[in-house]
Design a protein around this motif. Sequence first.
Motif, mmCIF file in Angstrom:
data_model
loop_
_atom_site.group_PDB
_atom_site.id
_atom_site.type_symbol
_atom_site.label_atom_id
_atom_site.label_comp_id
_atom_site.label_asym_id
_atom_site.label_seq_id
_atom_site.Cartn_x
_atom_site.Cartn_y
_atom_site.Cartn_z
ATOM 1 N N VAL A 36 0.841 -1.202 0.000
ATOM 2 C CA VAL A 36 0.000 0.000 0.000
ATOM 3 C C VAL A 36 0.877 1.252 0.000
ATOM 4 O O VAL A 36 0.660 2.193 -0.779
ATOM 5 C CB VAL A 36 -0.947 0.004 1.229
ATOM 6 C CG1 VAL A 36 -1.606 1.366 1.388
ATOM 7 C CG2 VAL A 36 -2.010 -1.074 1.087
ATOM 8 N N LEU A 47 3.746 10.347 -9.429
ATOM 9 C CA LEU A 47 3.233 10.677 -10.762
ATOM 10 C C LEU A 47 2.473 11.991 -10.765
ATOM 11 O O LEU A 47 2.542 12.753 -11.718
ATOM 12 C CB LEU A 47 2.311 9.558 -11.253
ATOM 13 C CG LEU A 47 2.956 8.204 -11.526
ATOM 14 C CD1 LEU A 47 1.915 7.225 -12.041
ATOM 15 C CD2 LEU A 47 4.080 8.335 -12.532
ATOM 16 N N THR A 48 1.692 12.276 -9.684
ATOM 17 C CA THR A 48 0.783 13.425 -9.726
ATOM 18 C C THR A 48 1.377 14.691 -9.123
ATOM 19 O O THR A 48 0.915 15.782 -9.453
ATOM 20 C CB THR A 48 -0.529 13.095 -8.986
ATOM 21 O OG1 THR A 48 -0.202 12.668 -7.671
ATOM 22 C CG2 THR A 48 -1.295 11.995 -9.694
ATOM 23 N N PHE A 85 3.920 1.528 -1.059
ATOM 24 C CA PHE A 85 4.587 1.621 -2.359
ATOM 25 C C PHE A 85 3.650 2.249 -3.392
ATOM 26 O O PHE A 85 4.031 3.167 -4.128
ATOM 27 C CB PHE A 85 5.035 0.220 -2.801
ATOM 28 C CG PHE A 85 5.882 0.211 -4.025
ATOM 29 C CD1 PHE A 85 7.246 0.466 -3.943
ATOM 30 C CD2 PHE A 85 5.322 -0.033 -5.267
ATOM 31 C CE1 PHE A 85 8.032 0.470 -5.081
ATOM 32 C CE2 PHE A 85 6.113 -0.019 -6.409
ATOM 33 C CZ PHE A 85 7.471 0.224 -6.310
ATOM 34 N N ALA A 86 2.382 1.769 -3.414
ATOM 35 C CA ALA A 86 1.418 2.277 -4.397
ATOM 36 C C ALA A 86 1.068 3.737 -4.122
ATOM 37 O O ALA A 86 0.961 4.546 -5.057
ATOM 38 C CB ALA A 86 0.159 1.406 -4.390
ATOM 39 N N PHE A 115 3.866 5.849 -5.240
ATOM 40 C CA PHE A 115 3.868 5.857 -6.711
ATOM 41 C C PHE A 115 2.850 6.861 -7.243
ATOM 42 O O PHE A 115 3.127 7.630 -8.164
ATOM 43 C CB PHE A 115 3.571 4.440 -7.216
ATOM 44 C CG PHE A 115 3.683 4.268 -8.700
ATOM 45 C CD1 PHE A 115 4.901 4.450 -9.338
ATOM 46 C CD2 PHE A 115 2.574 3.920 -9.458
ATOM 47 C CE1 PHE A 115 5.009 4.295 -10.708
ATOM 48 C CE2 PHE A 115 2.665 3.760 -10.830
ATOM 49 C CZ PHE A 115 3.900 3.950 -11.460
ATOM 50 N N LEU A 116 1.661 6.877 -6.604
ATOM 51 C CA LEU A 116 0.602 7.803 -7.019
ATOM 52 C C LEU A 116 1.075 9.254 -6.920
ATOM 53 O O LEU A 116 0.925 10.045 -7.855
ATOM 54 C CB LEU A 116 -0.635 7.590 -6.140
ATOM 55 C CG LEU A 116 -1.835 8.510 -6.394
ATOM 56 C CD1 LEU A 116 -2.454 8.203 -7.749
ATOM 57 C CD2 LEU A 116 -2.879 8.351 -5.302
ATOM 58 N N ARG A 117 1.698 9.596 -5.776
ATOM 59 C CA ARG A 117 2.126 10.982 -5.590
ATOM 60 C C ARG A 117 3.362 11.314 -6.419
ATOM 61 O O ARG A 117 3.574 12.474 -6.783
ATOM 62 C CB ARG A 117 2.398 11.252 -4.100
ATOM 63 C CG ARG A 117 1.133 11.314 -3.280
ATOM 64 C CD ARG A 117 0.111 12.223 -3.916
ATOM 65 N NE ARG A 117 0.233 13.614 -3.511
ATOM 66 C CZ ARG A 117 -0.158 14.643 -4.258
ATOM 67 N NH1 ARG A 117 -0.659 14.439 -5.454
ATOM 68 N NH2 ARG A 117 -0.027 15.861 -3.826
#
Lengths: 101, 225
Positions: free
Chosen positions: A13, A23-24, A15-16, A19-21
């Motif tokens: 969780v 990218l955004t 890691f994901a 990853f989300l932040r």
Amino acid sequence: MTTFELFALTGAVLFALGFLRLLTGTHLLRKVLALNVMGSGVFLILVATAYRDAGAQPDPVPHAMVLTGIVVTVSVTAFALALVRRIHALSGRAELDEPER
Amino acid sequence: MSSRLGRVGLWLIAAVGSVLVFGAVAGALLEIADQPAGLEAMVVAALPDSGVGHPVTGVLLNFRAYDTWLEVAVLLSAVVGVAALRAGEVGAPPPEEPGPVMRGLAEVLVPVTVVLGFFVLSVGSQGPGGAFQGGAVLAGGLVVLHLGGYRWVGETRPGLLWAGLVAAAAAFAVAAVAPVLAGGELLQIPLWRAHATIVMVEVAVAVSVAVTLAFVFVAASPHRR
């Protein structure tokens, strides 16, 4: 849910989310922090995989990797922050361009 | 691309991508959940050949010493990068004078971290502890020293600072190349001097980790001069 599953999935969780932040986020500091969160997730997963046979002695190989990994992460983060500071000093801002709506 | 998609589109793609990443990682982890954990039996069986009594230290400084050597090199690269970036920096904000609390904290805490750091380093060959952990504790002490307004060796003696920064990589190089000169393989440390070699490398790594972490912290904070 076993100890391994709880810790490993928490690591996944983290890691994901990182990853989300990564990218955004448009601010470079936020990207550095996102990478750190991803790294924490990886460490949690590695420590968890070392302890799959609950009760037995944990596997020392992932532990050794996490140990050096933490110190490496701190110094690489410092390098990333130094780069962000340099970008800020030269351009006056530390953000990437916002995508237009 | 992002200008056409817009902010909402970017978030949407990133969210879907993150969920996919989570699914892939979680799926892989759940698949190995009921498989027996890796290498501890092999490590424990080979521990008498390592020269130390603690499995993590044995892995770190003997079985996977090549890996640790490279990580020490990564530390040194980060230091070189930070130092190079700092050299041209201008216009850092003026430092604040540390208050009496920070100064007092440094006076109390730094001696404790020195004792604790060297203790953690010294137990590493037999129990949990060792170079990276001890070095990190010592680094904390150096950072508190800096925050308390004291100038540590890194600020007063650049030559000594760089000796400390390269100590770990140099010690590893000696430990790695010495067996080659004796006709063996790289990092093939004979058992009779494995313990002494590991202790030497551990002390050097602890010193390097301490000054590396303290240096990158101090270099990142506003200049005092």
